[in-house]
Design a protein around this motif. Structure first.
Motif, PDB file in Angstrom:
ATOM      1  N   MET A   1       0.846  -1.195   0.000  1.00  0.00           N
ATOM      2  CA  MET A   1       0.000   0.000   0.000  1.00  0.00           C
ATOM      3  C   MET A   1       0.883   1.247   0.000  1.00  0.00           C
ATOM      4  O   MET A   1       1.900   1.298   0.676  1.00  0.00           O
ATOM      5  CB  MET A   1      -0.895   0.009   1.242  1.00  0.00           C
ATOM      6  N   MET A 157       4.233   0.187   5.093  1.00  0.00           N
ATOM      7  CA  MET A 157       2.834  -0.201   5.273  1.00  0.00           C
ATOM      8  C   MET A 157       2.037   0.949   5.871  1.00  0.00           C
ATOM      9  O   MET A 157       2.526   1.663   6.754  1.00  0.00           O
ATOM     10  CB  MET A 157       2.734  -1.422   6.185  1.00  0.00           C
ATOM     11  N   GLY A 159      -2.349   2.360   6.566  1.00  0.00           N
ATOM     12  CA  GLY A 159      -3.784   2.141   6.433  1.00  0.00           C
ATOM     13  C   GLY A 159      -4.555   3.296   7.034  1.00  0.00           C
ATOM     14  O   GLY A 159      -4.093   3.936   7.989  1.00  0.00           O
ATOM     15  N   LEU A 182      -4.771  -3.532  11.154  1.00  0.00           N
ATOM     16  CA  LEU A 182      -5.139  -4.594  10.218  1.00  0.00           C
ATOM     17  C   LEU A 182      -5.325  -4.039   8.810  1.00  0.00           C
ATOM     18  O   LEU A 182      -4.934  -4.671   7.824  1.00  0.00           O
ATOM     19  CB  LEU A 182      -6.417  -5.286  10.692  1.00  0.00           C
ATOM     20  N   LYS A 183      -5.921  -2.847   8.713  1.00  0.00           N
ATOM     21  CA  LYS A 183      -6.113  -2.210   7.404  1.00  0.00           C
ATOM     22  C   LYS A 183      -4.766  -1.946   6.733  1.00  0.00           C
ATOM     23  O   LYS A 183      -4.645  -1.991   5.506  1.00  0.00           O
ATOM     24  CB  LYS A 183      -6.878  -0.894   7.582  1.00  0.00           C
ATOM     25  N   GLY A 185      -2.263  -3.871   6.995  1.00  0.00           N
ATOM     26  CA  GLY A 185      -1.583  -5.136   6.768  1.00  0.00           C
ATOM     27  C   GLY A 185      -0.641  -5.516   7.889  1.00  0.00           C
ATOM     28  O   GLY A 185       0.277  -6.328   7.699  1.00  0.00           O
ATOM     29  N   THR A 187      -0.088  -6.500  12.284  1.00  0.00           N
ATOM     30  CA  THR A 187      -0.752  -7.203  13.375  1.00  0.00           C
ATOM     31  C   THR A 187      -1.590  -6.200  14.170  1.00  0.00           C
ATOM     32  O   THR A 187      -1.277  -5.000  14.191  1.00  0.00           O
ATOM     33  CB  THR A 187       0.274  -7.866  14.303  1.00  0.00           C
TER      34      THR A 187
END
Length: 224
Positions: A1, A157, A159, A182-183, A185, A187
């Motif tokens: 992402m 990463m 989100g 989580l969004k 990616g 934990t």
């Protein structure tokens, strides 16, 4: 992402204060932009508009399928894409995010022209994200459900979750943080790790109550 670009710290609690008329105009433009793009593959251009729409703000467009079953309204996500940072004028990002939400969300097939009568549009107009530079264990206390959206970054990463997501799912602040991880990616507990960055932002939210219907300004947060 793609990693969200960092910006200078700002007073995130200063909102634009768009009127319901101004917000309604933007929602109608979002719908018109998608309609024109799906029908004619043309991107609409507006020239003579109020200067308020030329202010730079981040924007997300959410498109939901609208259904009525047993007298109850049900809505299912059909696409959501946007720009978290104020990289362009509000009107331009409204048009771009609407078209992208309709055609480029990888979770869904592109919207068909005939579906426009069966979906509702919602616009979230964002303040500039602010880094929460505090002890990790204090993060939940810094987040107000209904007021704040989240961006989580760790390495490459990232989100983002809009403020309304936590309200609609009845999450508390810690659950909101976990789901933002989580969004991205990551934990669920990645927000507690050194090197993870947590940003908050606010949003003015304008939404159709039904396809092409009345538009309201959603007020999710009550300051007690």
């Amino acid at each position: 992402m793609e990693k969200y670009r960092k910006r200078n710290k700002t007073n995130i609690y200063i909102m634009m204060g768009l009127s319901i008329q101004q917000g309604s105009f933007l929602v109608k433009i979002a719908r018109k932009a998608v309609e024109e793009y799906l029908k004619n593959e043309r991107i609409i251009k507006l020239t003579q508009i109020d200067p308020i729409y030329k202010i730079k703000r981040g924007v997300f467009t959410t498109i939901e399928e609208y259904k009525i079953s047993n007298g109850m309204v049900n809505k299912e996500l059909r696409g959501c894409i946007g720009f978290p940072y104020p990289s362009e004028e509000l009107i331009n990002l409204t048009i771009k995010s609407a078209i992208l939400a309709a055609t480029e969300d990888p979770r869904f097939p592109p919207l068909e022209y005939d579906e426009l009568e069966k979906v509702v549009f919602e616009l979230s107009i964002l303040t500039e994200p602010k880094l929460l530079d505090v002890d990790k264990k204090k993060l939940p206390s810094m987040i107000k459900i209904g007021r704040d959206g989240l961006i989580i970054e760790r390495g490459l990463m990232s989100g983002l979750l809009l403020p309304q997501v936590a309200v609609e799912n009845e999450w508390d602040a810690e659950t909101f943080l976990c789901n933002a991880c989580l969004k991205a990616g990551l934990t669920p507990d990645a927000w507690l790790l050194k090197g993870t960055k947590v940003y908050i932002f606010q949003a003015e939210i304008f939404a159709e109550l039904e396809p092409k219907g009345r538009i309201i300004k959603r007020n999710l947060y009550r300051n007690e």
